[in-house]
Design a protein around this motif. Structure first.
Motif, PDB file in Angstrom:
ATOM      1  N   ILE A 118      26.591  13.487  57.801  1.00 54.08           N
ATOM      2  CA  ILE A 118      25.454  14.409  57.874  1.00 54.08           C
ATOM      3  C   ILE A 118      25.280  14.826  59.331  1.00 54.08           C
ATOM      4  O   ILE A 118      25.305  13.987  60.235  1.00 54.08           O
ATOM      5  N   LEU A 119      25.108  16.128  59.536  1.00 53.36           N
ATOM      6  CA  LEU A 119      24.812  16.671  60.868  1.00 53.36           C
ATOM      7  C   LEU A 119      23.376  17.180  60.842  1.00 53.36           C
ATOM      8  O   LEU A 119      22.995  17.927  59.936  1.00 53.36           O
ATOM      9  N   ALA A 120      22.557  16.752  61.804  1.00 57.03           N
ATOM     10  CA  ALA A 120      21.144  17.153  61.837  1.00 57.03           C
ATOM     11  C   ALA A 120      20.765  17.575  63.246  1.00 57.03           C
ATOM     12  O   ALA A 120      21.233  16.988  64.221  1.00 57.03           O
ATOM     13  N   GLU A 137      31.892  26.415  56.153  1.00 57.53           N
ATOM     14  CA  GLU A 137      31.296  26.280  54.819  1.00 57.53           C
ATOM     15  C   GLU A 137      31.224  24.828  54.368  1.00 57.53           C
ATOM     16  O   GLU A 137      30.238  24.402  53.763  1.00 57.53           O
ATOM     17  N   GLU A 138      32.272  24.040  54.654  1.00 59.57           N
ATOM     18  CA  GLU A 138      32.301  22.660  54.152  1.00 59.57           C
ATOM     19  C   GLU A 138      31.269  21.755  54.830  1.00 59.57           C
ATOM     20  O   GLU A 138      31.029  20.639  54.387  1.00 59.57           O
ATOM     21  N   LEU A 139      30.650  22.235  55.907  1.00 57.39           N
ATOM     22  CA  LEU A 139      29.653  21.430  56.622  1.00 57.39           C
ATOM     23  C   LEU A 139      28.220  21.895  56.357  1.00 57.39           C
ATOM     24  O   LEU A 139      27.266  21.130  56.543  1.00 57.39           O
ATOM     25  N   LYS A 140      28.071  23.129  55.899  1.00 56.30           N
ATOM     26  CA  LYS A 140      26.718  23.700  55.744  1.00 56.30           C
ATOM     27  C   LYS A 140      25.833  22.889  54.794  1.00 56.30           C
ATOM     28  O   LYS A 140      24.629  22.753  55.024  1.00 56.30           O
ATOM     29  N   HIS A 141      26.408  22.354  53.730  1.00 55.83           N
ATOM     30  CA  HIS A 141      25.578  21.619  52.762  1.00 55.83           C
ATOM     31  C   HIS A 141      25.146  20.254  53.294  1.00 55.83           C
ATOM     32  O   HIS A 141      24.269  19.603  52.742  1.00 55.83           O
ATOM     33  N   ARG A 142      25.767  19.812  54.409  1.00 52.46           N
ATOM     34  CA  ARG A 142      25.440  18.509  55.010  1.00 52.46           C
ATOM     35  C   ARG A 142      24.658  18.676  56.316  1.00 52.46           C
ATOM     36  O   ARG A 142      24.586  17.756  57.119  1.00 52.46           O
ATOM     37  N   PHE A 143      24.071  19.845  56.509  1.00 55.47           N
ATOM     38  CA  PHE A 143      23.327  20.124  57.746  1.00 55.47           C
ATOM     39  C   PHE A 143      21.850  20.374  57.430  1.00 55.47           C
ATOM     40  O   PHE A 143      21.510  21.028  56.445  1.00 55.47           O
ATOM     41  N   ALA A 163      18.025  23.682  55.473  1.00 52.01           N
ATOM     42  CA  ALA A 163      18.480  25.066  55.497  1.00 52.01           C
ATOM     43  C   ALA A 163      18.643  25.499  54.037  1.00 52.01           C
ATOM     44  O   ALA A 163      18.585  24.667  53.119  1.00 52.01           O
ATOM     45  N   GLN A 164      18.830  26.787  53.817  1.00 53.22           N
ATOM     46  CA  GLN A 164      19.013  27.262  52.437  1.00 53.22           C
ATOM     47  C   GLN A 164      20.257  26.657  51.796  1.00 53.22           C
ATOM     48  O   GLN A 164      20.343  26.551  50.574  1.00 53.22           O
ATOM     49  N   THR A 165      21.218  26.249  52.633  1.00 56.35           N
ATOM     50  CA  THR A 165      22.492  25.715  52.121  1.00 56.35           C
ATOM     51  C   THR A 165      22.515  24.195  52.004  1.00 56.35           C
ATOM     52  O   THR A 165      23.494  23.619  51.534  1.00 56.35           O
ATOM     53  N   THR A 166      21.437  23.506  52.424  1.00 57.85           N
ATOM     54  CA  THR A 166      21.435  22.036  52.427  1.00 57.85           C
ATOM     55  C   THR A 166      21.427  21.484  51.004  1.00 57.85           C
ATOM     56  O   THR A 166      20.608  21.896  50.175  1.00 57.85           O
ATOM     57  N   ASP A 167      22.305  20.541  50.746  1.00 56.38           N
ATOM     58  CA  ASP A 167      22.345  19.863  49.451  1.00 56.38           C
ATOM     59  C   ASP A 167      21.090  18.992  49.323  1.00 56.38           C
ATOM     60  O   ASP A 167      20.818  18.150  50.184  1.00 56.38           O
ATOM     61  N   PRO A 168      20.304  19.157  48.236  1.00 50.47           N
ATOM     62  CA  PRO A 168      19.092  18.333  48.064  1.00 50.47           C
ATOM     63  C   PRO A 168      19.374  16.832  48.134  1.00 50.47           C
ATOM     64  O   PRO A 168      18.539  16.066  48.610  1.00 50.47           O
ATOM     65  N   ALA A 169      20.542  16.411  47.674  1.00 57.10           N
ATOM     66  CA  ALA A 169      20.879  14.980  47.711  1.00 57.10           C
ATOM     67  C   ALA A 169      21.014  14.476  49.142  1.00 57.10           C
ATOM     68  O   ALA A 169      20.724  13.309  49.438  1.00 57.10           O
ATOM     69  N   VAL A 170      21.457  15.354  50.059  1.00 51.09           N
ATOM     70  CA  VAL A 170      21.546  14.998  51.485  1.00 51.09           C
ATOM     71  C   VAL A 170      20.147  14.718  52.030  1.00 51.09           C
ATOM     72  O   VAL A 170      19.921  13.739  52.758  1.00 51.09           O
ATOM     73  N   LEU A 171      19.200  15.570  51.659  1.00 52.63           N
ATOM     74  CA  LEU A 171      17.816  15.383  52.121  1.00 52.63           C
ATOM     75  C   LEU A 171      17.237  14.075  51.598  1.00 52.63           C
ATOM     76  O   LEU A 171      16.594  13.330  52.340  1.00 52.63           O
ATOM     77  N   ASP A 172      17.458  13.791  50.308  1.00 53.12           N
ATOM     78  CA  ASP A 172      16.931  12.555  49.720  1.00 53.12           C
ATOM     79  C   ASP A 172      17.526  11.327  50.404  1.00 53.12           C
ATOM     80  O   ASP A 172      16.816  10.357  50.708  1.00 53.12           O
ATOM     81  N   ALA A 173      18.829  11.365  50.660  1.00 47.22           N
ATOM     82  CA  ALA A 173      19.496  10.231  51.297  1.00 47.22           C
ATOM     83  C   ALA A 173      19.011  10.032  52.730  1.00 47.22           C
ATOM     84  O   ALA A 173      18.757   8.900  53.170  1.00 47.22           O
ATOM     85  N   LEU A 174      18.851  11.134  53.460  1.00 48.27           N
ATOM     86  CA  LEU A 174      18.397  11.040  54.852  1.00 48.27           C
ATOM     87  C   LEU A 174      16.943  10.600  54.911  1.00 48.27           C
ATOM     88  O   LEU A 174      16.575   9.785  55.770  1.00 48.27           O
TER      89      LEU A 174
END
Length: 789
Positions: A118-120, A137-143, A163-174
């Motif tokens: 994850i990049l924040a 593209e492969e990093l946008k969902h993890r930012f 961001a609009q491209t962030t995977d909701p699961a990334v947010l929950d995990a972080l």
């Protein structure tokens, strides 16, 4: 991505003050952390980072929970160290607030970011979607954005911005990682300039600046009004600006001006002339030694705009305004404030009115619910209540009417109308949730599994949490449970001090726990864990000449500690905040302690002319004997803790308490204060499930004896001759040494716990009868400060 974020290693990009402190707090939490910056032009390539790590030791408050942790941070630079990113699971960017600089860095590091990491960005207000735009593209969902508040070790708030491209699961995990591992209160913010905390918080400062001038008040006057009297930090408004840095303050204001051109309050988003003049002179606040305030000798001086010079900061809140602010009923307080003709009261009403107006107007755009705004301000700015809680508690409809009247009369800062939903409601917080303009409904708290660990989360106005079923209660404490097999004991005294009722209650509670429960936790709903013995009661008994009563009280204290230690079910102490004197001794006698990172633990009796007598010295002697082993050097073990007790040292963290010997190596450190009870119950249950038995009575304790006492005396003579201690400090410390060493017996003699307990009590009672000790106790009760006599 799974909901659980496994962080074996983290990286922080940017070794400025904020980046270095984020790296420090990750290290506090046991995360292997790499800190990056540009390569140094001279000396070692990692020189910039090495200097930043060295500087952590100079910052106050301390970013590191233990100075020794500095060595655990790995330094790196962007030219030669990018391969280190390939082992990282979390990468936090914390460079300067320049969109182009951040985007350039992302382009540089993107090839080295592993496919799962994850990049924040720790930006305080730049657009997350704009930052994400340059990522592959492969990093946008993890930012996403993760905005820590300064100082990151101590400020509870972390804003999480997708961001609009962030995977909701990334947010929950972080969010889960930030909550449990780093101890944060997470608020999810929308991608709007300055997010939630700084959008509302900086507007509040701007409105204070505007009304300071409008009502002709001094900066010191305003700080006297906008600090503890309003349930806010002592640094209030202008001192906070000095601490943050006036250049930083001006930068945040400029960001609001540049990025919010359509905000109805836009004309106020500018640094006043006096702020620009201070910055131009290099008077940037605390970091340069002068700003709005400056110290001259022992005097605090404040900038006077009329004189264009500094004057003594001696203006405070007017008595009639203090009287209004101390009213218990918020509705009456606000009615009196608004009706008053006093400029200070009118100033306060104006500041509140415009804060409420601004918060309501922008709520739908910046946050999902009113809860997010209130939590962001409470956790990020240290206010006791957020703006919506303050408004609702004072009478939602009435305040809304007054705001509307002021808008119509053109006395508010903006003529923007209040949103329609304001007039349609009686408030925004209720037991079932907090108001969401987008859903036009009350939304409950997050359902993420991590929040099941918080039995009593930080409550919003209107929230109530079931208190559990009472088992037993007296004047000193309450014993309760949640329908499970672990009992909880919570004190009821002021500052959770130890009174006779607490002592008797604890002994009763241990007995009940042995009969009916698998374990017991001592936990307080609010800080502190315990400020120690009830000094006022002790002094009263002494001055009344009731020596037998006093000695019986001390014996009962020792008996209670022993009852905790030898309980047939595990007793776990859940410590948060101060654990002083008897509070420290109770946790020392527990089967295990779970301490929040911000636990300030100490055997401080020497400061009031006494020595620890709740079994604390006895326990240190027992531990020294065990550590030395049969025939070992007990004195070498005692030396590690003697100074801690004799100098009444208090730990500056739970990690430091381990270094001082006040926590055991196996005691747990928890990072989220609201998870403390959960973790303590888990530990108590684990001990019980493991077939817990209390330790066998210590009947063969090896002591340092008269040789140890004599050696400690030599150390004390040097301190006395160097005037580091007074004659009376020497006498107290000599008695502490005598008890720790087991009295005037041969070196290596074997004694039992009863011997040490009697010795402890004898010297405690003898000290308590001394005039100088009673003077110290009286002075502490009167002033809250130690007396050196």
């Amino acid at each position: 991505m799974p909901q659980k974020l496994l962080v074996h290693r983290a990286a922080v990009l940017g070794a400025g003050v904020m980046g270095a402190q984020i790296a420090a707090h990750l290290t506090n939490a046991g995360v292997d952390t790499v800190l990056f910056d540009l390569p140094a032009k001279d000396g070692p390539a990692d020189g910039i980072v090495l200097k930043a790590i060295a500087n952590l030791d100079k910052l106050s408050p301390a970013p590191l929970a233990s100075k020794a942790l500095a060595a655990a941070i790995t330094p790196a630079n962007y030219d030669t160290g990018l391969s280190l990113l390939q082992d990282c699971d979390l990468i936090i960017e914390a460079i300067a607030e320049r969109m182009d600089w951040k985007q350039d860095l992302y382009r540089k590091i993107a090839p080295s970011v592993p496919p799962h990491a994850i990049l924040a960005s720790n930006t305080s207000g730049l657009g997350i979607n704009a930052l994400a735009g340059v990522l592959p593209e492969e990093l946008k969902h993890r930012f996403c954005g993760v905005h820590f508040f300064n100082p990151p070790r101590y400020m509870h708030l972390a804003e999480l911005i997708p961001a609009q491209t962030t995977d909701p699961a990334v947010l929950d995990a972080l969010e889960t990682f930030l909550t449990t591992q780093l101890g944060k209160g997470v608020v999810r913010a929308k991608d709007t300039p300055n997010f939630i905390g700084n959008r509302i918080g900086v507007f509040s400062i701007l409105s204070v600046i505007h009304h300071t001038r409008a009502f002709g008040l001094g900066f010191d006057e305003v700080d006297a009004l906008t600090g503890p009297l309003l349930g806010r930090p002592k640094s209030a408004t202008y001192r906070t600006s000095d601490v943050v840095g006036l250049d930083t303050m001006a930068h945040v204001i400029k960001t609001m001006a540049d990025t919010l051109p359509d905000d109805p309050w836009h004309r106020y988003f500018q640094s006043p002339d006096w702020l620009q003049a201070l910055i131009a002179k290099g008077a940037l606040g605390q970091k340069t030694g002068a700003g709005i305030f400056r110290k001259v000798g022992k005097d605090i001086m404040v900038l006077d705009l009329e004189k264009q010079d500094y004057r003594l900061a001696d203006r405070g809140a007017a008595p009639e305004v203090v009287e209004i602010l101390k009213l218990k009923d918020p509705a009456e307080k606000f009615a009196r404030m608004r009706a008053s003709a006093h400029p200070q009261a009118r100033f306060l009403w104006a500041c509140f009115r415009d804060l409420f107006h601004y918060s309501a107007y922008h709520l739908a755009a910046i946050a999902d619910t009113a809860r997010d705004v209130d939590q962001a301000i409470r956790w990020g700015y240290g206010w006791a209540q957020g703006p919506f809680e303050t408004w609702q508690s004072a009478g939602w409809r009435q305040i809304a009417t007054w705001i509307g009247e002021d808008i119509a009369a053109d006395t508010a800062m903006s003529d923007a109308p209040l949103p329609a939903w304001v007039g349609a409601r009686e408030g925004v917080h209720a037991a079932e949730g907090s108001y969401s303009p987008a859903k036009d409904a009350l939304l409950p708290r997050s359902s993420l599994p991590v929040y099941r660990r918080q039995r009593f989360p930080d409550p919003m106005l209107g929230e109530r949490f079931a208190p559990g079923e009472t088992v037993f209660e007296n004047d000193g404490l309450r014993m309760w449970h949640d329908g499970d097999d672990i009992a909880v004991v919570s004190f009821k005294t002021k500052m959770n001090t130890v009174s006779d009722a607490v002592l008797d209650g604890l002994q009763e509670a241990v007995g009940r726990a042995e009969r009916d429960f698998a374990g017991m936790v001592i936990w307080q709903p609010k800080e502190p864990f315990s400020a120690g013995a009830d000094l006022a009661g002790a002094l009263g008994a002494l001055q009344a000449g009731k020596l037998d009563l006093f000695e019986a009280m001390v014996a009962n204290f020792q008996a209670t500690s022993q009852r905790i230690k030898y309980s047939l079910v595990p007793v776990v102490a859940a410590v948060r905040g101060l654990a002083l004197g008897g509070g420290c001794e109770f946790q020392m006698h527990s089967a295990k302690t779970v301490a929040h990172l911000e636990s300030y633990i100490g055997l401080v009796e020497a400061g009031v002319g006494l020595l620890p007598a709740g079994g604390g010295l006895k326990e240190l002697a027992v531990r020294a004997s065990a550590a030395a082993g049969p025939g070992g050097d007990v004195f070498a073990e005692l030396k590690k803790t003697f100074e801690t007790v004799a100098m009444a040292k208090v730990s500056n963290s739970a990690a430091n308490a381990k270094e001082l010997g006040l926590l055991r190596a196996g005691d747990k450190i928890a990072f989220n204060a609201y998870e403390l009870l959960h973790i303590a119950k888990v530990e108590a249950r684990a001990l019980a499930e493991g077939g817990y038995r209390p330790p066998l009575p210590a009947r063969r304790i090896q002591v340092a004896g008269e040789v140890g006492i004599a050696t400690f005396k030599m150390l004390l003579v040097n301190m006395l001759e160097g005037r580091f201690i007074s004659d009376y400090d020497y006498e107290i410390a000599e008695r502490i040494a005598t008890v720790l060493c087991g009295g005037e017996v041969e070196r290596g003699a074997l004694v039992d716990e009863d011997w040490l307990i009697r010795l402890e009590r004898k010297h405690f009672v003898e000290l308590a009868q001394q005039d100088k000790t009673q003077a110290r106790i009286a002075h502490m009760l009167k002033t809250g400060k130690p007396l050196r006599n």
